[in-house]
Design a protein around this motif. Structure first.
Motif, PDB file in Angstrom:
ATOM      1  N   THR A 491      41.748  52.580  34.319  1.00 36.54           N
ATOM      2  CA  THR A 491      41.822  52.723  35.777  1.00 36.54           C
ATOM      3  C   THR A 491      43.089  52.107  36.364  1.00 36.54           C
ATOM      4  OG1 THR A 491      40.509  50.687  36.038  1.00 36.54           O
ATOM      5  CG2 THR A 491      39.317  52.785  36.019  1.00 36.54           C
ATOM      6  N   GLY A 492      43.941  51.537  35.524  1.00 37.28           N
ATOM      7  CA  GLY A 492      45.184  50.945  36.013  1.00 37.28           C
ATOM      8  C   GLY A 492      44.971  49.677  36.814  1.00 37.28           C
ATOM      9  N   LYS A 493      43.848  48.985  36.585  1.00 43.74           N
ATOM     10  CA  LYS A 493      43.552  47.741  37.289  1.00 43.74           C
ATOM     11  C   LYS A 493      43.875  46.574  36.352  1.00 43.74           C
ATOM     12  CE  LYS A 493      42.073  50.257  40.669  1.00 43.74           C
ATOM     13  NZ  LYS A 493      42.963  50.501  41.828  1.00 43.74           N
ATOM     14  N   LYS A 494      45.113  46.161  36.389  1.00 41.85           N
ATOM     15  CA  LYS A 494      45.620  45.183  35.436  1.00 41.85           C
ATOM     16  C   LYS A 494      44.926  43.822  35.562  1.00 41.85           C
ATOM     17  CE  LYS A 494      49.523  42.137  34.692  1.00 41.85           C
ATOM     18  NZ  LYS A 494      50.773  41.631  35.289  1.00 41.85           N
ATOM     19  N   LEU A 495      44.588  43.264  34.409  1.00 47.03           N
ATOM     20  CA  LEU A 495      44.065  41.907  34.312  1.00 47.03           C
ATOM     21  C   LEU A 495      44.986  41.085  33.417  1.00 47.03           C
ATOM     22  CD1 LEU A 495      40.294  42.679  33.563  1.00 47.03           C
ATOM     23  CD2 LEU A 495      41.321  42.220  35.802  1.00 47.03           C
ATOM     24  N   ILE A 496      45.036  39.789  33.667  1.00 45.00           N
ATOM     25  CA  ILE A 496      45.594  38.837  32.697  1.00 45.00           C
ATOM     26  C   ILE A 496      44.412  38.073  32.132  1.00 45.00           C
ATOM     27  CG2 ILE A 496      47.065  36.821  32.339  1.00 45.00           C
ATOM     28  CD1 ILE A 496      48.820  37.788  34.616  1.00 45.00           C
TER      29      ILE A 496
END
Length: 623
Positions: A491-496
């Protein structure tokens, strides 16, 4: 006699979706659609009718496909928390195991008083095809089914057996989810046949409607009584809970504390009410709290609890306070305001703080009390500095927290849950900006970390797309629920994501050892094994789900990797081993009541039981 309003001939499912798409919320940030969209895993119980209806509104109500229903519910919970309960997402699951997978997520939302709408498939009202696929049959009660399990873990529960029922059910569900005192998840069971049945719905039902969160003013006499008690205090203290943020009362709390020189301590849910640099912020209180907050709390004579449910990790199982201390509880919920014979002030936190401020006039706490609190605060700051210090010592949670704290952006959001990380983040994180921590310890739900991070990032990207969502997760929770790394990439919801590997369930192993028990079934090496214990290659696993990933050896390498993660355009996973035995924050925690064996053949267990019970004399027993 007026004319009957025009009608729309729609299926039950179509009417539900159309109604949700036309509900809006007015907040300080402006007007937005109340429902931010939803999470779905389709099956035979929801794909043909509800799925058909959702497809027509896929732009207005964005739909995300989860990998596990529990993860979807946890993501929706984190979304609602980011939006301070002013927006929600729905989850839809098929009948049977898809729906029952949502029970844990519903309980998490319920414990945290957060709104989530659950639209779940159900068995046929007609019962013609019974028993259908995935139906549980109760031989003497055909009405009962899996969906009845949600009665205990939701604030609103309904089963739609006729299309007309949603005319009352949907507004009622929304009213509960938006009510500051009763907020929580709502469940609506949708039998598979009823979803597709049509009805002539009155057209005005689908008019655009703008909601506003009700603010309940506290009773004048209650405020007066609270003001008299507070004005008599020699050593006043404020406990700031999550309700302060939900009310939008952070600025009011900060000004109130400063105007009256009252020290403030934070609950786990209330972390990031005050900036770390605020001189009146004495630290987090309780079992996972700070020495500074707990020392001050033990000496306080009047305690103003604002927006907190006073759970055991806040109160040290009610040993954190003097027996003679008096409580004032400002809360929207009567249930919470009356706990432990508190003097109740039932109402909105912002309005309550403002009213109390007016009522106590120019009262200020004695200067010596504030100075004593600031002295404790300074000492605790030095303890945190030592906890996060790197160098010639084993890798620890605290070190990783310190690295992220030093390098993250002011508006980056921190998400963690369960295990040892909530305690370590609570104790050691220095708040950079208001409302930037999501520490799920209301239900202490393993698996929330990554799924909640995904939901938080969906919400964050709507308002703060340049900020990051940073997830702290242990190896135990990672192995329990990790598939939303894949969701975040898709979904292109970047996490670190910081995966801190201590070889198992190390915090429970520590609890086991601290109560005199032998290491057993917590660390991987202490489990029943058919092979030699080995470490999972978390880096390779994350890469297999499309994330960027790397493994580091120490905090110095972690800092370099964190910079690369900040620059990455997609989810970035950093893996570091930490010591399961050393490096824990032990200083100043409050007592926690544990059920330990009164009788045991182990001398260590007997001694631990005696040590734990020796503190019980400090426990306030409901008075």
């Amino acid at each position: 006699m007026g004319t009957r309003p025009s009608s729309l001939h729609l299926t039950t499912a179509q009417a539900i979706v159309r109604y949700l798409a036309n509900q809006y919320i007015e907040t300080d940030a402006g007007r937005a659609r109340l429902c931010g969209g939803g999470f779905a895993i389709f099956g035979h119980g929801n794909v043909t009718c509800l799925g058909e209806a959702l497809y027509g509104y896929r732009d207005q109500l964005p739909l995300y496909r989860g990998q596990n229903e529990q993860g979807m519910g946890l993501a929706a919970t984190a979304y609602a928390k980011y939006h301070l309960r002013r927006r929600f997402m729905f989850c839809t699951a098929s009948a049977g195991p898809g729906t029952s997978n949502l029970v844990t997520a519903a309980a998490t939302a319920h414990a945290n008083r957060l709104p989530v709408l659950l639209l779940c498939g159900d068995t046929y009202v007609t019962r013609f095809p019974d028993p259908v696929l995935q139906q549980l049959e109760h031989f003497d009660n055909p009405v009962d089914g899996v969906n009845d399990a949600f009665r205990a873990v939701t604030r609103y529960w309904d089963r739609i057996t006729h299309p007309a029922q949603i005319l009352s059910s949907l507004p009622s569900a929304l009213a509960v989810m938006l009510d500051p005192s009763d907020c929580g998840p709502a469940f609506i069971g949708l039998p598979q046949d009823v979803q597709g049945w049509a009805f002539d719905y009155p057209a005005p039902f689908f008019d655009e409607t703008t909601h506003r969160i009700r603010r309940q003013a506290p009773d004048v006499d209650d405020v007066s009584a609270a003001a008299r008690l507070l004005a008599s205090a020699e050593r006043p203290l404020i406990i700031a809970g999550g309700g302060v943020q939900y009310s939008g009362a952070v600025a009011d709390l900060t000004e109130f504390a400063a105007a009256h020189d009252i020290p403030v301590v934070e609950t786990i849910a209330g972390r990031a009410n005050l900036l770390g640099e605020n001189a009146l912020n004495v630290g987090p209180i309780g079992v996972t709290g700070s020495r500074s907050a707990n020392v001050v709390a033990e000496k306080a004579d009047v305690i103003v609890a604002i927006g907190t449910r006073l759970q055991d990790f806040t109160t040290g199982s009610w040993t954190a306070f003097d027996h003679e201390a008096r409580f004032i509880s400002l809360n929207t919920a009567r249930h919470d305001a009356l706990k432990h014979r508190s003097l109740p002030v039932i109402g909105d936190a912002r309005l309550g703080i403002q009213a109390l401020d007016r009522a106590i006039g120019d009262y200020r706490a004695p200067s010596g009390w504030r100075q004593a609190a600031e002295s404790e605060r300074t000492a605790w700051s030095e303890t945190v500095a030592d906890n996060i210090r790197t160098g010639n010592r084993p890798n620890s949670y605290a070190q990783a927290i310190g690295v992220a704290n030093a390098l993250c952006g002011k508006r980056d959001r921190i998400v963690t849950a369960a295990g040892g990380l909530p305690a370590e983040v609570t104790a050691n994180w220095r708040t950079l900006d208001i409302g930037t921590l999501d520490i799920e310890f209301g239900y202490s739900c393993m698996g929330y970390e990554l799924s909640g991070g995904w939901g938080a990032r969906i919400a964050q990207s709507e308002r703060e797309p340049d900020a990051d969502t940073i997830v702290f997760v242990g190896d135990g929770s990672y192995l329990m629920m990790n598939s939303d790394i894949y969701s975040s990439v898709l979904t292109g919801k970047k996490l670190i994501v910081l995966v801190l590997d201590n070889g198992g369930f190390a915090v429970i192993n520590k609890l086991q050892n601290n109560t005199g028990n032998e290491p057993f079934n917590n660390l991987i090496q202490d489990c029943r094994l058919a092979v030699e214990p080995f470490s999972v290659d978390f880096e390779l696993h994350a890469r297999a789900m499309g994330a960027n990933a790397e493994t580091v050896e120490n905090a110095t390498e972690l800092a370099d990797a964190f910079e690369r993660a900040k620059d990455s355009e997609r989810t970035y996973v950093i893996v570091m081993k930490v010591d399961p035995h050393e490096g824990w924050t032990e200083e100043g925690h409050a007592w926690w009541e544990l059920g330990t064996p009164e009788v045991s053949e182990s001398e260590k267990v007997r001694k631990a039981h005696a040590d734990i019970e020796s503190v019980r004399v400090r426990q306030r027993q409901g008075i």
